[in-house]
Structures are given as C-alpha cells and as structure tokens.
Design a protein around this motif. Structure first.
Motif, PDB file in Angstrom:
ATOM      1  N   LEU A  74       1.499   4.111  12.017  1.00 41.57           N
ATOM      2  CA  LEU A  74       1.830   5.518  11.801  1.00 41.57           C
ATOM      3  C   LEU A  74       2.910   6.019  12.762  1.00 41.57           C
TER       4      LEU A  74
ATOM      5  N   PRO B 133       0.888   2.202   6.562  1.00 44.37           N
ATOM      6  CA  PRO B 133      -0.434   2.221   7.185  1.00 44.37           C
ATOM      7  C   PRO B 133      -1.579   2.306   6.185  1.00 44.37           C
ATOM      8  N   PHE B 134      -1.305   2.652   4.943  1.00 46.92           N
ATOM      9  CA  PHE B 134      -2.372   2.975   4.003  1.00 46.92           C
ATOM     10  C   PHE B 134      -2.514   1.967   2.865  1.00 46.92           C
ATOM     11  N   THR B 135      -1.974   0.771   3.047  1.00 49.14           N
ATOM     12  CA  THR B 135      -2.124  -0.244   2.004  1.00 49.14           C
ATOM     13  C   THR B 135      -2.393  -1.602   2.624  1.00 49.14           C
ATOM     14  N   ASP B 136      -3.227  -2.400   1.941  1.00 53.70           N
ATOM     15  CA  ASP B 136      -3.419  -3.794   2.324  1.00 53.70           C
ATOM     16  C   ASP B 136      -2.929  -4.724   1.212  1.00 53.70           C
TER      17      ASP B 136
ATOM     18  N   GLN C  88      -3.554   0.314  11.625  1.00 48.78           N
ATOM     19  CA  GLN C  88      -3.164   1.458  10.796  1.00 48.78           C
ATOM     20  C   GLN C  88      -2.584   2.586  11.642  1.00 48.78           C
TER      21      GLN C  88
ATOM     22  N   HIS D 209      -3.517  -8.650   8.526  1.00 50.03           N
ATOM     23  CA  HIS D 209      -4.001  -7.486   7.787  1.00 50.03           C
ATOM     24  C   HIS D 209      -3.789  -7.650   6.283  1.00 50.03           C
TER      25      HIS D 209
END
Length: 500
Positions: free
Chosen positions: A185, A106-109, A181, A52
């Motif tokens: 969470l 969960p909200f960043t790559d 993602q 990811h």
C-alpha cells in the motif's frame, strides 16, 4: 533616468520570469521522487510477492517483461499527446493510471490480475520526458531555455535516484515488520499524493501544438514495439534456440518499415521521423539506446556478481545482501552527483563536450572492471566512475533533445530518448541473460544450482557496456559545437534541418 529604469527592468525580467519555473521544478521533483520509489521499493520484496502469488521465482521475470513491453508502447503516444493537448494533462492521466494499478496490487492474490496491474504501473516511464518538455516550454520564453532545462533535469534525476535509494531501503525494512498487503500500500499512497501535487502545483505548458492523434501510426509502432520487446522477453526466458522468439524480433523490426513510410506521408505524424536527420538529434537518440545497455541492463548482473562466492567459483565478491545493496546505493549516489554536476560542467565547457565526457566515464568505469574486479573496493570505485557519467547522461539526454528539437516536437523528442533507451536496455537484458548462462554447463552441478552466472558471461557484460558507451562518446563528437545551448542561431538551424 528613464533609460536606466528600462535597463534595470529588462535585466530583472528573466529572473522574475524564472521564479514560477523554479516552483514547478520543486513540485516535479516530488513526482520524480515518487518515480524513484516505484523503481526501488519492490526489488527487496519480489521473493515475498512470488510466495504470496504462489509462483516460482523465475516467473517474476514476467512482471519485468510485461511492464517493459507496455512502457515501450506508452511513451510515443503520451509524448505526442503532451505536445498536442498539454504535458500537465498527460502527466495527470499517466499518474492516475499508475495510482489505480498500484492500488490493485495489495488486494489480489491472482497472478494474472497482479501481472496486468504491474504492467499498467509502467505508465510512470512517461513522467520524466513530459516534465522535461513542460519545463522547456515554459523556460524558453525567458531566454535561458537550454540552461534552465539542463539544471532542472539534473535536479529531477537527483530526486529520482534519492527516491530509488529510499524506496529500496524502505521496502527492505518494512517487509520484515509488516504484512505484504500493507507494505504494497505504501507506494500506492505515494502515487495518489503525487497526483494531487501535479494537479495543484504544476501549471500547463503555455503553447500547445493541437491537431489530431495519428492513430494509424500509433497502431503500427505499437505492433512493432510489442513484437520486438515480446520477442526479446521470450528469448531471454526460452534461450537463443527458440525460433518463435526470433520470429517476433524479426517481425518487430520489419514493422518499422511501413511505420516510417506512413509517418513520412502524414501531415501531423505521431513521430516525425525527420527528427533523426537532425545533426544534433540523431547522435542523442543513438546515445540513449547505447546508454540503455548499461543503465538498464547491467544492474542485475552487478548485484549477482557481488553475491557470488569466490571461494566456491573462483570469482565474485562474496558479499551479503546488505553489502550488495550498499554497492548499488553508492552507484546511485554517484548518479545523483553526475546529474547535479552536469549543468555546471555544461556551462563551462558546452553541453556537447559534457555529453562526450559523461559517455567516456561510463565506458571507463565498465572497462576498468575487466582487470579490476577481485575486491569490493575495486568494483565500487569502477561503479562510482560509471555512475557519475550515467547520472549526467540521464539528466542530459532529454534536456539536450528538448533544446535541439522544434518547439512543437519537444515532447516527442524527449520521449524518443526514453523509448530508445528502453529498447537498448531490453536488448541488453536479453544478451546479458544469454551470456551469463552460456558457460554454466562447464560448472559443477552444485555451482550450477547456486548461480546461473559465469565469469566469461560477466566479462561479456562489462565489455558490451564499455564498448557501447565508447561508441556513444565518439558519435557525440560529431554533434554541432553549439548544439543544446541558448545560442540564438543554434535552435533555428536545427529546426530548419528537421523540417526540411
């Protein structure tokens, strides 16, 4: 008749006073369950995380190294602040930081942001030391502080290991069915729930030390730990020939000197280094460091040895990923058993002898692996022996430190067991990584591509784990006989020695 009523009231007072403590332990067990989930949940999905983020599998080591370094920095400050302004308060602060960090994942790559958030999740390492200090502070007034804290520690560690097993199973199952993602969470939500459990269900410690934080001491020890753990991480990544890594390790060790000198002069030090003079405490701290070698440093080698194909390399168990996870799971179940048995055995033969026996079991389990490692049944038997001893030590060491420390230093003492255990694990991780690579050059090219391990390296791991645990058992023999008990003369004697 009045005399009989008074006697009955006196007899029932300890039981009544312990009821609120039992309720607190129930809430704190949920906290440790969450801690276990954090420690087990991410392991099966690290490869998916690497894909990811677009990084190489080897770069996943930076996640562990960053969290390890921050964990070493967090414990001394939060343990001292817990004694000063409240153990519950610092539990809430550390849980809030952990929750925010977990919600970022969960909200960043972005690898940089993910790495920073992952490191901040390391604040959960202060939970168990703060919980033990909180339980001790509330239970010592009932007259059964040491026994109650020991029993509570066993229950908390059992919850921790149950969480680790559940987390690993849940992570492995969910990653096959849901997007990454959403999978990430789940632990974040668990930590958020944990925050409200602490806020609503846990009462603050009744007596607080107050005072001001020793900021100069904090800076000095932070620099020392950062240099030491950073150097060890680079040493593991770059190999034993890297001069920069050795320079950082040496700098970390040298910075301990001005820290100790400053603490000895300070009226309210961050870490009262005189604790290390206590005949009951110094063997506990040394044991924690030696124990960290096996409990934190040997699990990855155990997993990779189980996966190694004996038909190709002449050693290993050749298990599938699921079977290897069963081996780890059985080891964790053995740890649960040891943690729950500790208070009962300690009550029968004293905590000191129980600690000696637990360290002896860890040593026996790993040393038996030297001649007996050719089958799954042999290795799992050895790990059950070592696991029972390990579970008892995880529960016993912070409880023993709390019982032997002065009342105003319980958080610091329990935190020190965690700090030195982490350092022991960091050193072991570095040494074991080098040992497993040391003979790789003698393997065939195909073998070298398949595994970085070597039989000589695995032998080194088992010998180091067995010998360090045996040394810990010997050191614990020299602890005063009535240490870590509720005997009226034990605690004051230790406190007087420490404060002398």
């Amino acid at each position: 008749m009045p005399r009989t009523d008074a006697s009955r009231t006196a007899a029932t007072r300890p039981t009544a006073s312990l009821r609120p403590i039992a309720a607190i332990v129930g809430f704190l067990a949920f906290v440790e369950l969450t801690s276990g989930i954090l420690q087990g949940y991410y392991t099966p999905i690290l490869t998916d995380i690497a894909r990811h983020l677009g990084i190489h599998d080897a770069d996943v080591n930076w996640l562990e190294g960053a969290q390890l370094a921050l964990s070493a920095l967090v414990v001394p400050a939060f343990a001292k602040l817990g004694d000063m302004i409240g153990h519950k308060r610092m539990l809430l602060v550390s849980t809030a930081i952990t929750a925010v960090a977990a919600l970022i994942l969960p909200f960043t790559d972005s690898f940089a942001l993910f790495l920073a958030a992952w490191a901040l999740m390391g604040f959960y390492v202060v939970w168990l030391p703060l919980e033990i200090a909180l339980i001790w502070s509330r239970s010592r007034g009932a007259g059964h502080g040491a026994a109650t804290t020991a029993k509570a520690a066993g229950l908390l560690v059992a919850a921790l290991e149950i969480g680790a097993i559940s987390g690993a199973l849940a992570g492995g199952a969910l990653i096959d069915a849901l997007p990454l993602q959403i999978v990430l969470l789940v632990p974040a939500i668990a930590v958020v729930v944990c925050f409200f459990v602490i806020w609503l269900g846990v009462k603050e410690s009744p007596e607080l030390a107050g005072g001001r934080l020793d900021t100069i001491g904090l800076v000095l020890i932070s620099l020392a730990l950062l240099a030491l753990t950073g150097g060890l991480s680079f040493l593991r990544l770059n190999g034993p020939a890297d001069l920069l890594s050795w320079g950082l390790v040496a700098l970390g060790i040298l910075l301990v000197v001005p820290f100790v000198r400053w603490e000895l002069r300070h009226d309210d030090p961050l870490i009262d280094v005189r604790l290390f003079r206590s005949p009951a405490l110094w063997p506990v701290f040394v044991t924690a460091g030696l124990f960290g070698v096996s409990v934190l440093g040997a699990q990855a080698p155990l997993s990779t040895f189980a996966r190694t194909d004996p038909e190709v390399y002449g050693y290993g168990l050749g298990t599938t990923g699921f079977t290897a996870s069963l081996l780890i799971g059985v080891y964790l179940i053995a740890m649960i058993t040891g943690a729950l048995l500790y208070p009962t055995i300690a009550r029968l033969i004293t905590p000191r002898l129980t600690l000696v026996g637990a360290a002896g079991l860890v040593s026996l389990g790993y040393l038996l692996t030297l001649p007996f490692h050719s089958s799954f049944s042999q290795v799992i038997t050895n790990m059950v022996i070592a696991g029972i001893g390990s579970g008892a030590l995880v529960a016993a060491l912070p409880a023993a430190a709390a019982a032997a420390a002065p009342a105003s230093q319980t958080g610091v003492a329990t935190g020190l067991t965690n700090s030195v255990k982490t350092l022991g694990g960091a050193i072991a991780s570095c040494v074991f990584g080098i040992a497993l690579l040391s003979h790789a050059a003698g393997q065939t090219a195909g073998a070298q591509e398949s595994t970085a391990g070597s039989l000589e390296g695995y032998m080194t791991v088992w010998i180091v784990c067995g010998v360090t645990a045996a040394v810990a058992a010997v050191l614990l023999v020299f602890v005063p006989k009535q240490a870590f008990t509720d005997a009226p003369v034990a605690a004051p004697a230790v406190a007087d020695d420490v404060l002398a």
